[in-house]
Design a protein around this motif. Structure first.
Motif, PDB file in Angstrom:
ATOM      1  N   GLU A 116       0.823  -1.214   0.000  1.00  0.00           N
ATOM      2  CA  GLU A 116       0.000   0.000   0.000  1.00  0.00           C
ATOM      3  C   GLU A 116       0.855   1.261   0.000  1.00  0.00           C
ATOM      4  OE1 GLU A 116      -3.857  -1.882   2.384  1.00  0.00           O
ATOM      5  OE2 GLU A 116      -2.200  -0.952   3.484  1.00  0.00           O
ATOM      6  N   ASN A 117       2.008   1.219   0.679  1.00  0.00           N
ATOM      7  CA  ASN A 117       2.920   2.357   0.665  1.00  0.00           C
ATOM      8  C   ASN A 117       3.394   2.664  -0.751  1.00  0.00           C
ATOM      9  OD1 ASN A 117       4.213   3.908   3.124  1.00  0.00           O
ATOM     10  ND2 ASN A 117       3.578   1.901   3.916  1.00  0.00           N
ATOM     11  N   ILE A 118       3.654   1.631  -1.526  1.00  0.00           N
ATOM     12  CA  ILE A 118       4.127   1.831  -2.894  1.00  0.00           C
ATOM     13  C   ILE A 118       2.979   2.228  -3.822  1.00  0.00           C
ATOM     14  CG2 ILE A 118       5.241   0.703  -4.873  1.00  0.00           C
ATOM     15  CD1 ILE A 118       6.729  -1.038  -2.846  1.00  0.00           C
ATOM     16  N   GLU A 119       1.795   1.706  -3.551  1.00  0.00           N
ATOM     17  CA  GLU A 119       0.627   2.025  -4.376  1.00  0.00           C
ATOM     18  C   GLU A 119       0.191   3.482  -4.231  1.00  0.00           C
ATOM     19  OE1 GLU A 119      -1.809  -2.217  -4.353  1.00  0.00           O
ATOM     20  OE2 GLU A 119      -2.221  -0.693  -2.840  1.00  0.00           O
ATOM     21  N   LEU A 120       0.340   4.044  -3.031  1.00  0.00           N
ATOM     22  CA  LEU A 120      -0.245   5.346  -2.736  1.00  0.00           C
ATOM     23  C   LEU A 120       0.161   6.446  -3.722  1.00  0.00           C
ATOM     24  CD1 LEU A 120      -2.014   7.125  -0.971  1.00  0.00           C
ATOM     25  CD2 LEU A 120      -0.043   7.453   0.550  1.00  0.00           C
ATOM     26  N   PRO A 121       1.478   6.683  -3.968  1.00  0.00           N
ATOM     27  CA  PRO A 121       1.828   7.754  -4.914  1.00  0.00           C
ATOM     28  C   PRO A 121       1.359   7.475  -6.326  1.00  0.00           C
ATOM     29  CG  PRO A 121       3.777   6.512  -4.282  1.00  0.00           C
ATOM     30  CD  PRO A 121       2.681   6.064  -3.374  1.00  0.00           C
ATOM     31  N   LEU A 122       1.227   6.195  -6.690  1.00  0.00           N
ATOM     32  CA  LEU A 122       0.724   5.853  -8.018  1.00  0.00           C
ATOM     33  C   LEU A 122      -0.745   6.237  -8.148  1.00  0.00           C
ATOM     34  CD1 LEU A 122       2.390   2.338  -8.385  1.00  0.00           C
ATOM     35  CD2 LEU A 122       3.074   4.441  -9.534  1.00  0.00           C
ATOM     36  N   VAL A 123      -1.531   5.895  -7.133  1.00  0.00           N
ATOM     37  CA  VAL A 123      -2.956   6.230  -7.152  1.00  0.00           C
ATOM     38  C   VAL A 123      -3.145   7.751  -7.144  1.00  0.00           C
ATOM     39  CG1 VAL A 123      -5.110   6.084  -5.843  1.00  0.00           C
ATOM     40  CG2 VAL A 123      -3.656   4.062  -6.090  1.00  0.00           C
ATOM     41  N   LEU A 124      -2.334   8.447  -6.346  1.00  0.00           N
ATOM     42  CA  LEU A 124      -2.429   9.910  -6.297  1.00  0.00           C
ATOM     43  C   LEU A 124      -2.084  10.538  -7.651  1.00  0.00           C
ATOM     44  CD1 LEU A 124      -0.850  10.663  -2.806  1.00  0.00           C
ATOM     45  CD2 LEU A 124      -3.268  10.727  -3.434  1.00  0.00           C
ATOM     46  N   ALA A 125      -1.262   9.818  -8.443  1.00  0.00           N
ATOM     47  CA  ALA A 125      -0.887  10.312  -9.769  1.00  0.00           C
ATOM     48  C   ALA A 125      -1.906   9.944 -10.842  1.00  0.00           C
ATOM     49  CB  ALA A 125       0.485   9.782 -10.153  1.00  0.00           C
ATOM     50  N   GLY A 126      -2.972   9.221 -10.438  1.00  0.00           N
ATOM     51  CA  GLY A 126      -4.032   8.906 -11.384  1.00  0.00           C
ATOM     52  C   GLY A 126      -4.049   7.490 -11.903  1.00  0.00           C
ATOM     53  N   VAL A 127      -3.140   6.628 -11.409  1.00  0.00           N
ATOM     54  CA  VAL A 127      -3.124   5.226 -11.815  1.00  0.00           C
ATOM     55  C   VAL A 127      -4.293   4.504 -11.134  1.00  0.00           C
ATOM     56  CG1 VAL A 127      -1.767   3.081 -11.796  1.00  0.00           C
ATOM     57  CG2 VAL A 127      -0.622   5.299 -12.108  1.00  0.00           C
ATOM     58  N   SER A 128      -4.963   3.627 -11.860  1.00  0.00           N
ATOM     59  CA  SER A 128      -6.083   2.893 -11.264  1.00  0.00           C
ATOM     60  C   SER A 128      -5.576   2.000 -10.140  1.00  0.00           C
ATOM     61  CB  SER A 128      -6.783   2.043 -12.320  1.00  0.00           C
ATOM     62  OG  SER A 128      -5.953   0.974 -12.736  1.00  0.00           O
ATOM     63  N   ALA A 129      -6.466   1.667  -9.220  1.00  0.00           N
ATOM     64  CA  ALA A 129      -6.090   0.847  -8.068  1.00  0.00           C
ATOM     65  C   ALA A 129      -5.541  -0.503  -8.507  1.00  0.00           C
ATOM     66  CB  ALA A 129      -7.286   0.659  -7.145  1.00  0.00           C
ATOM     67  N   SER A 130      -6.157  -1.120  -9.525  1.00  0.00           N
ATOM     68  CA  SER A 130      -5.706  -2.440  -9.977  1.00  0.00           C
ATOM     69  C   SER A 130      -4.328  -2.357 -10.629  1.00  0.00           C
ATOM     70  CB  SER A 130      -6.718  -3.042 -10.943  1.00  0.00           C
ATOM     71  OG  SER A 130      -6.919  -2.194 -12.061  1.00  0.00           O
ATOM     72  N   ASP A 131      -4.100  -1.327 -11.451  1.00  0.00           N
ATOM     73  CA  ASP A 131      -2.787  -1.168 -12.085  1.00  0.00           C
ATOM     74  C   ASP A 131      -1.722  -0.810 -11.062  1.00  0.00           C
ATOM     75  OD1 ASP A 131      -3.794  -1.771 -14.562  1.00  0.00           O
ATOM     76  OD2 ASP A 131      -3.924   0.307 -15.258  1.00  0.00           O
ATOM     77  N   ALA A 132      -2.093  -0.007 -10.070  1.00  0.00           N
ATOM     78  CA  ALA A 132      -1.145   0.352  -9.016  1.00  0.00           C
ATOM     79  C   ALA A 132      -0.689  -0.885  -8.252  1.00  0.00           C
ATOM     80  CB  ALA A 132      -1.772   1.367  -8.066  1.00  0.00           C
ATOM     81  N   ARG A 133      -1.617  -1.817  -7.998  1.00  0.00           N
ATOM     82  CA  ARG A 133      -1.264  -3.050  -7.292  1.00  0.00           C
ATOM     83  C   ARG A 133      -0.290  -3.888  -8.130  1.00  0.00           C
ATOM     84  NH1 ARG A 133      -3.030  -6.011  -2.844  1.00  0.00           N
ATOM     85  NH2 ARG A 133      -3.279  -3.853  -2.106  1.00  0.00           N
ATOM     86  N   VAL A 134      -0.538  -3.969  -9.432  1.00  0.00           N
ATOM     87  CA  VAL A 134       0.343  -4.734 -10.327  1.00  0.00           C
ATOM     88  C   VAL A 134       1.735  -4.113 -10.355  1.00  0.00           C
ATOM     89  CG1 VAL A 134       0.771  -5.374 -12.728  1.00  0.00           C
ATOM     90  CG2 VAL A 134      -1.515  -5.636 -11.765  1.00  0.00           C
ATOM     91  N   GLN A 135       1.799  -2.809 -10.495  1.00  0.00           N
ATOM     92  CA  GLN A 135       3.093  -2.130 -10.571  1.00  0.00           C
ATOM     93  C   GLN A 135       3.854  -2.217  -9.251  1.00  0.00           C
ATOM     94  OE1 GLN A 135       2.874   1.851 -12.342  1.00  0.00           O
ATOM     95  NE2 GLN A 135       1.093   1.217 -13.525  1.00  0.00           N
ATOM     96  N   ALA A 136       3.145  -2.072  -8.142  1.00  0.00           N
ATOM     97  CA  ALA A 136       3.783  -2.155  -6.826  1.00  0.00           C
ATOM     98  C   ALA A 136       4.345  -3.547  -6.585  1.00  0.00           C
ATOM     99  CB  ALA A 136       2.784  -1.792  -5.738  1.00  0.00           C
ATOM    100  N   THR A 137       3.580  -4.570  -6.947  1.00  0.00           N
ATOM    101  CA  THR A 137       4.026  -5.952  -6.766  1.00  0.00           C
ATOM    102  C   THR A 137       5.262  -6.233  -7.608  1.00  0.00           C
ATOM    103  OG1 THR A 137       1.759  -6.682  -6.299  1.00  0.00           O
ATOM    104  CG2 THR A 137       3.347  -8.370  -6.979  1.00  0.00           C
ATOM    105  N   ALA A 138       5.267  -5.763  -8.858  1.00  0.00           N
ATOM    106  CA  ALA A 138       6.413  -5.985  -9.740  1.00  0.00           C
ATOM    107  C   ALA A 138       7.658  -5.296  -9.201  1.00  0.00           C
ATOM    108  CB  ALA A 138       6.085  -5.475 -11.142  1.00  0.00           C
ATOM    109  N   MET A 139       7.511  -4.093  -8.670  1.00  0.00           N
ATOM    110  CA  MET A 139       8.661  -3.369  -8.132  1.00  0.00           C
ATOM    111  C   MET A 139       9.210  -4.059  -6.891  1.00  0.00           C
ATOM    112  SD  MET A 139      10.800  -0.988  -8.534  1.00  0.00           S
ATOM    113  CE  MET A 139      10.001  -0.164  -9.924  1.00  0.00           C
ATOM    114  N   LEU A 140       8.341  -4.559  -6.036  1.00  0.00           N
ATOM    115  CA  LEU A 140       8.799  -5.297  -4.856  1.00  0.00           C
ATOM    116  C   LEU A 140       9.577  -6.545  -5.253  1.00  0.00           C
ATOM    117  CD1 LEU A 140       5.683  -5.020  -2.516  1.00  0.00           C
ATOM    118  CD2 LEU A 140       7.951  -4.060  -2.090  1.00  0.00           C
ATOM    119  N   GLU A 141       9.089  -7.253  -6.244  1.00  0.00           N
ATOM    120  CA  GLU A 141       9.771  -8.466  -6.692  1.00  0.00           C
ATOM    121  C   GLU A 141      11.147  -8.137  -7.262  1.00  0.00           C
ATOM    122  OE1 GLU A 141       8.957 -11.509  -6.219  1.00  0.00           O
ATOM    123  OE2 GLU A 141       6.929 -11.194  -5.423  1.00  0.00           O
TER     124      GLU A 141
END
Length: 229
Positions: free
Chosen positions: A105-130
């Motif tokens: 959620e910490n990684i998703e937050l700035p993405l969502v604030l920038a206009g990324v959808s919640a589902s895409d933010a989750r995908v991007q955050a997960t990929a970055m963590l990996e």
């Protein structure tokens, strides 16, 4: 035949910056008449001992602190001088994760604030963590992380936003040498793919050696700027 001039503007431009903090007994000047520029694709190691002004310069370049004198601009980003540009991000040395949110959620937050959808933010955050070897920490809260883990999550959060400039303040300060090397691999691979400029404040010479340019700061003054390796 007319040759077209190719102009490349700096991502960050500093002109005659001075910054002073009020101390308990007297004012202390931490940046002294600094002029420098970060160009697209730059890989800069900002090297100096603790207290030399590295963190202060990082914060001014990001627009988080206004200098007392001088001018800070972001020409290539077309940002207004009085507004902090969104494409410049900081990976802080101090703890900066939001305690009520888990790692993902910490990684998703700035993405969502920038206009990324919640589902895409989750995908991007997960990929970055990996990519940083942090997938196993995805549901943990910041209080459950070690200092080194929290620092790596903060870096993942910064990279996930796909910045034009990454300003990293001692990003390897709380991790071992092997983890530091892996972390820097991710940073420079990301930079190579995206063209992101990187400025890393560090006192670790092995980290500085990974950069192509080296800036040395001592007692608030930039004293040497040259090739890093």
């Amino acid at each position: 035949m007319t040759v077209t001039e190719v102009r490349t503007d700096p991502l960050v431009q500093c002109q005659n910056l001075t910054l002073t903090y009020d101390g308990q007994t007297a004012a202390r000047t931490v940046l002294k008449d600094i002029s420098c520029a970060v160009m697209p694709g730059a890989q800069i190691a900002l090297v100096g001992p603790s207290g030399s002004g590295k963190s202060s310069l990082i914060h001014v370049m990001a627009g988080l602190i206004a200098p007392d004198t001088g001018v800070i601009t972001w020409p290539a980003l077309r940002a207004h001088p009085t507004e902090r540009p969104g494409k410049v991000v900081v990976a802080f040395q101090a703890p900066s994760l939001i305690s009520a949110l888990d790692v993902t959620e910490n990684i998703e937050l700035p993405l969502v604030l920038a206009g990324v959808s919640a589902s895409d933010a989750r995908v991007q955050a997960t990929a970055m963590l990996e990519s940083l070897g942090l997938g196993q920490l995805s549901t943990q809260l910041p209080e459950e992380l070690s200092g080194g883990q929290a620092q790596r999550v903060a870096l993942a959060r910064a990279l996930a936003t796909k910045p034009s400039v990454l300003l990293a303040d001692e990003p390897t300060g709380q991790v071992d040498h092997r983890t530091a090397a892996q972390l820097l691999d991710v940073v420079f691979e990301h930079a190579a793919r995206s063209g992101m400029a990187v400025v890393i404040a560090t006192h670790d010479q092995s980290v500085a050696a990974r950069c192509t340019t080296r800036w040395e700061i001592h007692d608030g003054s930039l004293q040497n700027r040259g090739i890093g390796r």
